[in-house]
Design a protein around this motif. Structure first.
Motif, PDB file in Angstrom:
ATOM      1  N   CYS A  36      -1.906 -41.246   5.522  1.00 63.91           N
ATOM      2  CA  CYS A  36      -3.353 -41.044   5.694  1.00 63.91           C
ATOM      3  C   CYS A  36      -3.619 -40.176   6.917  1.00 63.91           C
ATOM      4  N   SER A  37      -2.888 -39.087   7.081  1.00 65.36           N
ATOM      5  CA  SER A  37      -3.031 -38.252   8.266  1.00 65.36           C
ATOM      6  C   SER A  37      -3.626 -36.902   7.877  1.00 65.36           C
ATOM      7  N   ILE A  73       2.469 -39.085  15.864  1.00 65.89           N
ATOM      8  CA  ILE A  73       3.199 -40.343  15.710  1.00 65.89           C
ATOM      9  C   ILE A  73       4.386 -40.126  14.773  1.00 65.89           C
ATOM     10  N   HIS A  74       5.466 -40.827  15.067  1.00 66.98           N
ATOM     11  CA  HIS A  74       6.674 -40.572  14.302  1.00 66.98           C
ATOM     12  C   HIS A  74       7.606 -41.769  14.322  1.00 66.98           C
ATOM     13  N   THR A  75       8.742 -41.619  13.690  1.00 61.80           N
ATOM     14  CA  THR A  75       9.655 -42.740  13.452  1.00 61.80           C
ATOM     15  C   THR A  75      11.011 -42.471  14.118  1.00 61.80           C
ATOM     16  N   GLN A  76      12.090 -43.077  13.623  1.00 61.84           N
ATOM     17  CA  GLN A  76      13.357 -43.037  14.379  1.00 61.84           C
ATOM     18  C   GLN A  76      14.267 -41.852  14.086  1.00 61.84           C
ATOM     19  N   ILE A 100      12.089 -31.505   4.183  1.00 57.05           N
ATOM     20  CA  ILE A 100      10.789 -32.043   4.587  1.00 57.05           C
ATOM     21  C   ILE A 100       9.710 -31.606   3.599  1.00 57.05           C
ATOM     22  N   ALA A 101       8.795 -32.530   3.273  1.00 50.07           N
ATOM     23  CA  ALA A 101       7.610 -32.200   2.475  1.00 50.07           C
ATOM     24  C   ALA A 101       6.378 -32.375   3.355  1.00 50.07           C
ATOM     25  N   VAL A 102       5.347 -31.590   3.071  1.00 56.07           N
ATOM     26  CA  VAL A 102       4.143 -31.638   3.913  1.00 56.07           C
ATOM     27  C   VAL A 102       2.927 -32.023   3.080  1.00 56.07           C
ATOM     28  N   PHE A 103       2.156 -32.959   3.616  1.00 57.74           N
ATOM     29  CA  PHE A 103       0.940 -33.459   2.969  1.00 57.74           C
ATOM     30  C   PHE A 103      -0.234 -33.229   3.924  1.00 57.74           C
ATOM     31  N   SER A 150       1.278 -36.647  11.689  1.00 56.99           N
ATOM     32  CA  SER A 150       2.235 -37.739  11.728  1.00 56.99           C
ATOM     33  C   SER A 150       3.499 -37.330  11.011  1.00 56.99           C
ATOM     34  N   MET A 151       4.595 -37.983  11.365  1.00 57.79           N
ATOM     35  CA  MET A 151       5.852 -37.684  10.678  1.00 57.79           C
ATOM     36  C   MET A 151       6.601 -38.956  10.371  1.00 57.79           C
TER      37      MET A 151
END
Ligand code: HEM
Ligand code: HEM
Ligand code: SF4
Ligand code: SF4
Ligand code: SF4
Ligand code: SF4
Lengths: 414, 359
Positions: free
Chosen positions: B180-181, B125-128, B256-259, B167-168
């Motif tokens: 919360c991914s 799932i992602h955004t614009q 970009i940061a990754v969690f 998710s992004m």
């Protein structure tokens, strides 16, 4: 020719996953704005930066939300993107469509916009991506005439969304789709006309699997649950065992260790008083285990993403609520309206309900909305001695004393 | 305008019941159980019969040409019914199992992947991103495409230790709530906003000051503007959300940061936030090579090491975060230690921990 024109985006037409570039190209064949979008995004790819400006306020008559204004920062070079607004269309509960309903949306969007969509946006709406200010009203007119309406944006109730629920899931503890449709219709004014401190999101999941991720991203989560016992079909348990299924693994993963399993008799039992209804065993053995019969929902409040004060997960404010279609979900309505009234009165601009409770304390919140404190609301009680006493506490004490009874909480076992 | 027409407002969404296929109407609330037939195909059994669902991954950004084609597929195989999921999939709903393979063949031949059910990689799932938002620190569709191309096989199979949700979001507003991914990657800025001239013409200064979570913004009455304290600003961009005269996008330094390790379902250990593991990966359009390699590494160490049934965060809880950094071969830096308002409870307050290679 396109090969040479957009070398960077062309790289994203390669690979197995369906390509958004290919999708934009399909629209570009008919729509100059989609063609221009390819060029603009290529430019962003070249320069490593976004080329959109802050949204402006645009909309359709009678509504304060539902449209996100969007303007390109290079309008001379990209006249077709000088205005490229988004229209949020309220999805049918559960995102079910007939092919005809979907075609109707497509036809309207072919007439009025770029032909590009997001199915769906993160709040649940169908997103129509890219049109001009001039087309907004006509587009809305056609949508409304065809039975569609706008979703929410801005400081208002955002489009509620629900999991697939009873339409295709045996775990649904109530009718998620009906409740979503009901709430959306009951609060059309709150949805369409921003008048609150900030946004308010409601998401509805039929069971603790929480398929709408409501705990993480809804101000108010409605999550199905039950109060009685998980229904066990021992015949089906035997079948699982006979098919070589590892029941012990399910037993080990139970967080409350409340599953007992007799391997000889192939019998599984649950200590329901200690089960926290995490869904794990039911998910693993859907043929043998079913949710209970006394069904309702848990209400959680306060979930939100990081901006501003840190991310919050929603927390329990009502351990159990009955969701009765027959009485029009009255109890939920009462609660929602009390919450909104308190938030509207006390919140600062752009303060979500969770942040307001953080600032004011759960005690004042619970009082304001007439909810009784319950241990289900916390992981553990307070660890510091910094608590408040109110005049009404002393008044209550006095009353009890005068009646010659003991003060609540001071009883000592003899 | 001559004779303007204003259509009816507040009619609400179309009634979902009218969108449901007969099999669902007949089984509404009467489902008994479901089975995973094969990757991408679910079978739901109810008192009034069986329903088969074929799940198809999509990039979310869809042209109406594609939507019309989906509608045609639904007519051909599903009596004209389909649905979308909250993770941007399309689901075709069938009653006749003999049609499943033909449907799969037709959609896959056209380039649409069937999968994403059970213990698989779910659709991302992602955004614009650069497609439609002013706030983006990276692109959404492009990063997602690059990552999904690389992880394609995991969408198509369902033999992972547990389900895997990636998710992004393209800025810290995190539309879509990626926090919360199992794995989340988020566009981040690393330089403070640039205060532009004429700020007071576009923005209310008190609102701008109040928007800052760290109190980094103070009014500058002389200039009718604001001053940003470089030492306090952590580049969240919230001030830019309320004031366009504080642009923060920076081609040189955004990335970009990754969690990892978050989840939302209440199963077993309950919902949890994702935690920072990689503070920065530079933007590398068009294919974001470093991001793709980093995500694959994160997926593979979990696939290799997790026990059956362990979601990403459950696996890390079991082995400990110190072991995670060792296994992932990731440096642990000052960025990983929280220094925002709820930091102290995240510190280790016991002598129980594991020693690792480097520490
Ligand atoms: C303070 C936090 C947030 C701000 C300031 C913000 C701002 C924005 C903006 C400016 C857009 C427009 C993008 C476009 O032009 O298309 C957008 C889109 C959107 N946002 Fe947010 N957002 C925030 C948080 C969230 C969260 C937490 C969610 C969901 C749970 C969300 C859901 C959406 C949705 C559904 C869209 C439409 C397109 C999409 O799905 O990407 N937003 N948001
Ligand atoms: C057909 C009925 C469905 C069933 C039986 C079902 C089953 C499940 C199960 C078993 C879980 C818990 C997984 C775990 O152990 O963590 C879950 C969680 C979830 N499912 Fe579904 N699911 C269904 C439909 C969907 C649909 C259509 C979507 C949307 C694409 C969806 C999205 C999710 C999400 C977001 C979660 C939360 C898990 C997380 O992120 O931790 N589910 N579902
Ligand atoms: S939240 Fe529960 S009831 Fe709703 S679709 Fe998911 S598993 Fe089913
Ligand atoms: S629902 Fe969860 S807590 Fe309850 S018995 Fe099953 S695994 Fe245990
Ligand atoms: S996450 Fe940020 S950049 Fe992306 S769509 Fe939302 S507000 Fe815009
Ligand atoms: S970017 Fe965030 S931290 Fe920095 S000044 Fe703006 S609001 Fe404050």
């Amino acid at each position: 020719m396109t090969e040479k024109k957009r070398p960077l985006l062309d790289e994203l037409k390669k690979g197995k996953w369906p390509s958004f570039v290919t999708e934009i190209e399909k629209s570009a064949a008919k729509k100059p704005s989609a063609e221009a979008l390819l060029d603009l995004v290529e430019r962003s790819y070249k320069e490593n930066r976004v080329h959109w400006k802050h949204g402006g306020i645009v909309g359709v008559r009678g509504y304060g939300g539902g449209v996100i204004g969007r303007y390109c920062d290079l309008p001379e070079e990209f006249p077709h993107l000088a205005e490229f607004h988004t229209i949020r269309v309220n999805q049918p509960s559960g995102w079910f469509y007939t092919s005809d309903a979907l075609r109707t949306l497509c036809n309207i969007w072919e007439k009025h916009g770029s032909g590009l969509t997001n199915m769906h946006g993160a709040t649940g709406d169908a997103i129509l991506l890219g049109t001009t200010t001039e087309h907004l009203q006509d587009c809305f007119n056609d949508l409304s005439d065809a039975g569609f309406d706008l979703g929410g944006s801005g400081s208002n109730l955002r489009t509620p969304s629900a999991c697939v629920g009873p339409a295709r899931c045996e775990y649904a503890c109530f009718d998620t789709l009906d409740l979503c449709h009901h709430i959306t219709n009951a609060y059309q004014d709150e949805l369409h006309r921003p008048m609150w401190p900030y946004k308010f999101k409601i998401k509805i999941s039929g069971c603790p699997n929480d398929c709408t991720a409501s705990i993480a991203r809804a101000d108010l989560s409605i999550i199905g649950t039950w109060r009685d016992a998980i229904q066990v079909n021992q015949e089906a348990v035997k079948e699982y065992v006979d098919n070589g299924f590892d029941v012990k693994a399910v037993q080990r993963a139970c967080p409350t260790k409340c599953i007992s399993f007799d391997a000889e008799k192939k019998e599984l039992n649950i200590d329901n008083e200690n089960c926290t209804r995490c869904m794990h065993c039911i998910n693993e053995m859907p043929k043998a285990l079913r949710i209970g019969k006394e069904k309702g929902a848990t209400i959680l409040l306060g979930g939100k993403a990081t901006i501003v004060q840190s991310a919050f997960l929603g927390w329990v404010i009502k351990p159990f609520i009955k969701l009765d279609k027959e009485d029009g979900y009255q109890e939920l309505h009462d609660l929602l309206e009390k919450i909104w009234a308190w938030w509207d009165e006390h919140a600062k601009v752009r303060e979500r309900i969770g942040e307001l409770i953080y600032r004011k304390g759960m005690a004042s919140f619970l009082k304001a909305v007439d909810l009784e404190p319950a241990p289900q609301m916390v992981k553990h009680p307070r660890e510091n001695p910094y608590f408040f006493w109110y005049p009404e506490d002393f008044a209550a004490e006095k009353e009890v004393k005068e009646a010659g009874k003991q003060v609540a909480g001071t009883e000592v076992a003899e | 305008m001559v004779n303007p027409y204003y259509a009816k407002t507040d009619i609400g969404p179309p009634y979902f019941w009218d969108m449901l296929p007969e099999i669902i109407k007949n089984n509404y609330g009467k489902w008994l159980y479901h089975e995973h037939v094969k990757p991408g195909v679910l079978k739901h059994v109810g008192e009034a019969g069986e329903l088969y669902t074929v799940r198809v991954g999509s990039p979310r950004l869809l042209s109406i040409d594609t939507l019309r084609w989906f509608a045609d597929i639904a007519d051909k195989y599903c009596d004209g019914h389909l649905r979308f999921t909250s993770r941007h999939n399309v689901e075709f709903l069938l009653t006749d199992p003999s049609k499943i393979d033909a449907l799969i063949e037709e959609v896959e031949a056209a380039g649409w992947p069937v999968g994403g059910t059970g213990k698989s990689l779910k659709n991302l799932i992602h955004t614009q991103g650069w497609i439609h938002c002013h706030s983006a620190a990276t692109d959404a569709s492009g990063t997602v495409k690059a990552v999904m191309d690389d992880l394609y096989e995991y969408f198509k199979k369902d033999d992972l230790p547990a389900k895997l949700k990636i998710s992004m979001a393209c800025c810290l507003n995190m539309c879509g709530a990626v926090h919360c991914s199992d794995i989340a990657f988020v566009g981040v800025h690393r330089k403070i906003p640039r205060v532009q001239e004429g700020l007071a013409n576009t923005c209310e200064i008190p609102n701008v000051v109040a928007s800052c979570p760290t109190g980094a913004i103070s009014p500058n009455p002389k200039e009718k503007s604001v001053i940003i304290n470089e030492e306090k600003c952590m580049y969240c961009g919230n001030c830019f959300s309320v004031c366009p005269s504080l642009p923060i996008a920076d081609p040189e330094n955004d990335g970009i940061a990754v969690f990892v390790g978050g989840k939302v379902s209440n199963t077993r250990s309950g919902p949890a936030f994702s935690k920072l593991v990689i503070p920065f990966i530079p933007n590398e359009p068009p294919r974001w090579e470093k991001l793709v390699v980093a995500i694959r590494n994160l997926v593979e160490i979990w696939v290799k090491d997790a026990k059956k049934g362990e979601r990403y965060g459950e696996w890390i809880e079991r082995i400990g975060w110190e072991k995670f950094f060792e296994k992932a071969n990731l440096p642990f830096t000052d960025k990983h230690i929280d220094d925002f308002i709820f930091s102290v409870p995240t510190f280790r307050t016991t002598t129980q921990f594991k020693f690792t290679n480097n520490k």
